[in-house]
Design a protein around this motif. Structure first.
Motif, PDB file in Angstrom:
ATOM      1  N   PRO A 236      -6.038   6.843  -2.946  1.00  0.00           N
ATOM      2  CA  PRO A 236      -6.044   7.290  -1.677  1.00  0.00           C
ATOM      3  C   PRO A 236      -6.817   5.796  -0.911  1.00  0.00           C
ATOM      4  CG  PRO A 236      -7.453   8.299  -3.608  1.00  0.00           C
ATOM      5  CD  PRO A 236      -6.759   7.582  -4.126  1.00  0.00           C
ATOM      6  N   SER A 237      -8.063   5.450  -1.373  1.00  0.00           N
ATOM      7  CA  SER A 237      -8.448   3.995  -1.129  1.00  0.00           C
ATOM      8  C   SER A 237      -7.118   2.600  -0.586  1.00  0.00           C
ATOM      9  CB  SER A 237      -9.390   3.441  -2.043  1.00  0.00           C
ATOM     10  OG  SER A 237     -10.655   4.562  -1.719  1.00  0.00           O
ATOM     11  N   VAL A 238      -6.760   2.792  -1.416  1.00  0.00           N
ATOM     12  CA  VAL A 238      -5.605   2.294  -0.483  1.00  0.00           C
ATOM     13  C   VAL A 238      -4.385   2.106   0.089  1.00  0.00           C
ATOM     14  CG1 VAL A 238      -3.340   1.089  -1.498  1.00  0.00           C
ATOM     15  CG2 VAL A 238      -4.839   0.871  -3.455  1.00  0.00           C
ATOM     16  N   ALA A 239      -4.348   3.447   0.299  1.00  0.00           N
ATOM     17  CA  ALA A 239      -3.855   4.121   1.650  1.00  0.00           C
ATOM     18  C   ALA A 239      -4.255   4.447   2.627  1.00  0.00           C
ATOM     19  CB  ALA A 239      -3.651   6.018   1.560  1.00  0.00           C
ATOM     20  N   LYS A 240      -5.783   4.734   2.357  1.00  0.00           N
ATOM     21  CA  LYS A 240      -6.594   4.351   3.531  1.00  0.00           C
ATOM     22  C   LYS A 240      -7.921   2.843   4.229  1.00  0.00           C
ATOM     23  CE  LYS A 240     -11.488   6.360   5.047  1.00  0.00           C
ATOM     24  NZ  LYS A 240     -12.384   7.128   4.877  1.00  0.00           N
ATOM     25  N   ASP A 241      -7.509   2.336   2.971  1.00  0.00           N
ATOM     26  CA  ASP A 241      -8.664   1.176   3.857  1.00  0.00           C
ATOM     27  C   ASP A 241      -6.725  -0.524   3.428  1.00  0.00           C
ATOM     28  OD1 ASP A 241     -11.021   2.482   3.551  1.00  0.00           O
ATOM     29  OD2 ASP A 241     -11.756   1.954   0.813  1.00  0.00           O
ATOM     30  N   ILE A 242      -6.466  -0.429   2.198  1.00  0.00           N
ATOM     31  CA  ILE A 242      -5.856  -1.330   3.301  1.00  0.00           C
ATOM     32  C   ILE A 242      -4.468  -1.356   3.694  1.00  0.00           C
ATOM     33  CG2 ILE A 242      -4.396  -3.015   1.371  1.00  0.00           C
ATOM     34  CD1 ILE A 242      -6.341  -2.506  -1.289  1.00  0.00           C
ATOM     35  N   LEU A 243      -3.451   0.242   3.832  1.00  0.00           N
ATOM     36  CA  LEU A 243      -2.729   0.240   4.163  1.00  0.00           C
ATOM     37  C   LEU A 243      -3.282   1.011   5.798  1.00  0.00           C
ATOM     38  CD1 LEU A 243      -0.393   1.838   1.773  1.00  0.00           C
ATOM     39  CD2 LEU A 243      -0.245  -0.294   2.826  1.00  0.00           C
ATOM     40  N   ASN A 244      -4.029   1.497   5.522  1.00  0.00           N
ATOM     41  CA  ASN A 244      -4.953   1.516   7.291  1.00  0.00           C
ATOM     42  C   ASN A 244      -4.059   3.392   7.874  1.00  0.00           C
ATOM     43  OD1 ASN A 244      -7.382  -0.379   7.308  1.00  0.00           O
ATOM     44  ND2 ASN A 244      -5.173  -1.573   8.101  1.00  0.00           N
ATOM     45  N   LEU A 245      -3.501   4.350   7.018  1.00  0.00           N
ATOM     46  CA  LEU A 245      -3.092   5.628   7.133  1.00  0.00           C
ATOM     47  C   LEU A 245      -4.630   6.421   7.368  1.00  0.00           C
ATOM     48  CD1 LEU A 245      -0.840   4.884   4.106  1.00  0.00           C
ATOM     49  CD2 LEU A 245      -0.334   4.344   6.449  1.00  0.00           C
ATOM     50  N   SER A 246      -3.652   7.134   8.120  1.00  0.00           N
ATOM     51  CA  SER A 246      -3.833   8.258   8.622  1.00  0.00           C
ATOM     52  C   SER A 246      -3.792   9.245   7.897  1.00  0.00           C
ATOM     53  CB  SER A 246      -2.796   9.097   9.829  1.00  0.00           C
ATOM     54  OG  SER A 246      -1.971   9.545   9.494  1.00  0.00           O
ATOM     55  N   ASP A 247      -5.087  10.537   7.784  1.00  0.00           N
ATOM     56  CA  ASP A 247      -5.201  11.773   6.724  1.00  0.00           C
ATOM     57  C   ASP A 247      -3.377  11.715   6.120  1.00  0.00           C
ATOM     58  OD1 ASP A 247      -7.799  11.279   6.634  1.00  0.00           O
ATOM     59  OD2 ASP A 247      -8.475  12.759   7.629  1.00  0.00           O
ATOM     60  N   MET A 248      -3.260  12.386   6.707  1.00  0.00           N
ATOM     61  CA  MET A 248      -1.761  13.270   6.417  1.00  0.00           C
ATOM     62  C   MET A 248      -1.102  12.056   6.070  1.00  0.00           C
ATOM     63  SD  MET A 248      -0.593  15.987   6.726  1.00  0.00           S
ATOM     64  CE  MET A 248       1.110  16.276   5.985  1.00  0.00           C
ATOM     65  N   SER A 249      -0.800  10.587   6.376  1.00  0.00           N
ATOM     66  CA  SER A 249       0.341   9.955   6.081  1.00  0.00           C
ATOM     67  C   SER A 249      -0.640   9.320   4.586  1.00  0.00           C
ATOM     68  CB  SER A 249       0.129   8.101   7.126  1.00  0.00           C
ATOM     69  OG  SER A 249       1.083   8.377   8.420  1.00  0.00           O
ATOM     70  N   GLN A 250      -2.076   9.526   4.676  1.00  0.00           N
ATOM     71  CA  GLN A 250      -2.435   9.465   2.957  1.00  0.00           C
ATOM     72  C   GLN A 250      -1.763  10.217   1.663  1.00  0.00           C
ATOM     73  OE1 GLN A 250      -6.831   9.471   3.343  1.00  0.00           O
ATOM     74  NE2 GLN A 250      -6.810   8.525   4.926  1.00  0.00           N
ATOM     75  N   GLY A 251      -1.460  11.894   3.233  1.00  0.00           N
ATOM     76  CA  GLY A 251      -0.925  12.831   2.136  1.00  0.00           C
ATOM     77  C   GLY A 251       0.639  12.343   1.389  1.00  0.00           C
ATOM     78  N   ARG A 252       0.680  11.377   2.117  1.00  0.00           N
ATOM     79  CA  ARG A 252       2.446  11.419   2.521  1.00  0.00           C
ATOM     80  C   ARG A 252       2.954  10.248   1.507  1.00  0.00           C
ATOM     81  NH1 ARG A 252       3.152  12.291   7.903  1.00  0.00           N
ATOM     82  NH2 ARG A 252       3.682  13.600   8.367  1.00  0.00           N
ATOM     83  N   TYR A 253       1.995   8.884   1.651  1.00  0.00           N
ATOM     84  CA  TYR A 253       1.242   8.041   0.670  1.00  0.00           C
ATOM     85  C   TYR A 253       1.764   8.442  -0.861  1.00  0.00           C
ATOM     86  CZ  TYR A 253       0.702   3.392  -1.448  1.00  0.00           C
ATOM     87  OH  TYR A 253       0.576   2.809  -1.959  1.00  0.00           O
ATOM     88  N   LEU A 254       0.570   9.075  -1.057  1.00  0.00           N
ATOM     89  CA  LEU A 254      -0.443   9.508  -2.902  1.00  0.00           C
ATOM     90  C   LEU A 254       1.379  10.517  -2.762  1.00  0.00           C
ATOM     91  CD1 LEU A 254      -3.535  10.418  -2.333  1.00  0.00           C
ATOM     92  CD2 LEU A 254      -2.487   8.953  -2.849  1.00  0.00           C
ATOM     93  N   SER A 255       2.252  11.415  -2.242  1.00  0.00           N
ATOM     94  CA  SER A 255       3.067  11.794  -2.565  1.00  0.00           C
ATOM     95  C   SER A 255       4.427  11.245  -2.969  1.00  0.00           C
ATOM     96  CB  SER A 255       3.821  12.999  -1.505  1.00  0.00           C
ATOM     97  OG  SER A 255       4.412  12.638  -0.311  1.00  0.00           O
ATOM     98  N   LEU A 256       4.283  10.155  -3.124  1.00  0.00           N
ATOM     99  CA  LEU A 256       5.495   9.608  -3.153  1.00  0.00           C
ATOM    100  C   LEU A 256       5.654   9.324  -4.667  1.00  0.00           C
ATOM    101  CD1 LEU A 256       5.603   6.311  -0.694  1.00  0.00           C
ATOM    102  CD2 LEU A 256       7.520   7.971  -1.104  1.00  0.00           C
ATOM    103  N   VAL A 257       4.881   9.814  -5.095  1.00  0.00           N
ATOM    104  CA  VAL A 257       4.205   9.422  -6.888  1.00  0.00           C
ATOM    105  C   VAL A 257       4.779  10.391  -7.098  1.00  0.00           C
ATOM    106  CG1 VAL A 257       2.757   9.878  -8.499  1.00  0.00           C
ATOM    107  CG2 VAL A 257       1.768   7.997  -6.286  1.00  0.00           C
ATOM    108  N   ALA A 258       4.877  11.620  -6.252  1.00  0.00           N
ATOM    109  CA  ALA A 258       6.028  12.280  -6.609  1.00  0.00           C
ATOM    110  C   ALA A 258       7.186  13.028  -7.013  1.00  0.00           C
ATOM    111  CB  ALA A 258       5.464  14.467  -6.105  1.00  0.00           C
TER     112      ALA A 258
END
Length: 398
Positions: A236-258
């Motif tokens: 979640p911090s990679v998505a927010k702090d390194i990639l600077n994604l929005s809340d919804m984009s953070q969810g999409r990024y983490l869903s890539l794991v699925a």
């Protein structure tokens, strides 16, 4: 048909359980900006199996695993109720009280995981023919990984479009749906004659120590699951702090794991007869460790997403093969306890690595923490390849 309904029940249960875990992590980061609290909360989600996992294994051999599931899943409902108290009165509740409720909710989730996971694996043989057990084990593990991967996407979608309270309501509904589907799926179960729990545990420990394939598979499971803690606590911090994604984009990024885990599980089901079982296990674990370790160095979304998908797919393939191997080598009268050892590993190791990852990220920074875990996985998989002769020489599960 019955096995498909059972797998659907599993999917709702694992979605609900992982929604608790991710809620604990996201709320810790959102309300307190604390990796350490997120790691501690995640640890409490999976630390209870250190003690209760052994009890669960005994119960699954003594009593119907289905009954164990139906009782244990209620712990998830308790977790959702406690978390709903935290998010419902965000401004009026003291910070210490919010922290306490988050950690207590995490602990109740841990109680549920202690029994639900081993009981699900112990129930599977009652829904499939013996010659289909390996494929069914891969399918069940695919469901486990799907629940793990879809949970953050579902959670973020609900939170962004509705509210945190709705997240808790939907999670509770998933739990109830899982129970409703499982209720009519009864089967005949003849429990093992009751002995002293200590004697039953010593029996399985002695067997595991004498079975080289099983102890080596469990060791590889521990190495692989060491990646799960950093993935859930730090991504979640990679998505927010390194990639600077929005809340919804953070969810999409983490869903890539699925997507990665699903893809890996499907590929394993299709090509498992063509792979060299042992060598591929070590290769997949090594490359997954390298991939996760480099995520802190990648600031371009497309590159980071590609590496995450590849690493996740390889990790998912490794875990699916490990579960299939354990089901293959486990004798029927010890299956519940052996799978409980596996589920203890699958829960305690991520919890421990998650706590360490949170502490490392808070003290030395996010990127070094990820690199450290990547190096750890690579090193131990190389050592395993050198030492685990029985697995390295295993070409196929007949």
């Amino acid at each position: 048909m019955r096995v498909n309904l059972f797998l659907l029940s599993c999917l709702f249960a694992f979605l609900a359980g992982h929604m608790v875990n991710y809620s604990v992590i996201f709320l810790s980061l959102e309300m307190f900006s604390s990796h350490a609290l997120a790691g501690l909360g995640f640890g409490l989600c999976f630390m209870p199996p250190i003690v209760l996992g052994w009890v669960a294994g005994v119960f699954c051999d003594r009593y119907s695993p289905r009954s164990v599931i139906l009782i244990a899943q209620n712990s998830y409902l308790v977790s959702f109720i406690l978390l709903s108290l935290v998010v419902y009165d965000v401004d009026g509740m003291a910070l210490n009280s919010k922290i306490a409720l988050i950690l207590i909710a995490a602990f109740f989730s841990g109680i549920g995981w202690s029994f639900v996971a081993p009981a699900r694996f112990a129930s599977l043989p009652f829904y499939v023919d013996p010659h289909k057990l390996t494929s069914a084990s891969v399918a069940l593990n695919l469901v486990v990984m799907t629940g793990f991967g879809l949970a953050p996407l579902v959670l973020k979608f609900i939170q962004v479009n509705w509210s945190w309270t709705m997240v808790m309501i939907v999670g509770a509904i998933f739990t109830l749906l899982s129970t409703a589907i499982l209720l009519p799926l009864s089967y005949k179960f003849v429990g093992k004659k009751e002995e002293k729990a200590k004697q039953e545990l010593l029996e399985v420990v002695q067997f595991v120590r004498q079975s080289k394939p099983i102890i080596q598979l469990l060791s590889l499971a521990a190495i692989t699951y060491a990646l799960m803690g950093p993935m859930q606590v730090l991504l979640p911090s990679v998505a927010k702090d390194i990639l600077n994604l929005s809340d919804m984009s953070q969810g999409r990024y983490l869903s890539l794991v699925a997507l990665a885990l699903i893809f890996g599980g499907v590929v394993v089901m299709l090509v498992k007869s063509r792979l060299h079982y042992g060598c591929f296990l070590f290769l997949a674990i090594s490359l997954a460790g390298v991939g996760i370790g480099t995520l802190g160095l990648l600031s371009v979304y497309s590159v980071s997403a590609l590496v995450l998908v590849i690493a996740g797919a390889l990790g998912g393939m490794a875990i699916s093969l490990i579960v299939a191997g354990l089901q293959y080598y486990a004798p029927d009268h010890l299956r519940g306890r052996i799978m409980s050892v596996y589920t203890i590993i699958s829960q305690v190791i991520p919890a421990t690595s998650g706590i360490i990852a949170g502490a490392l990220a808070s003290s030395v920074n996010l990127t070094p923490a990820l690199i450290a875990f990547g190096v750890f996985i690579l090193l131990f998989s190389i050592i395993g390849f050198w030492r685990f002769n029985a697995l390295r020489r295993t070409a196929r599960l007949v």
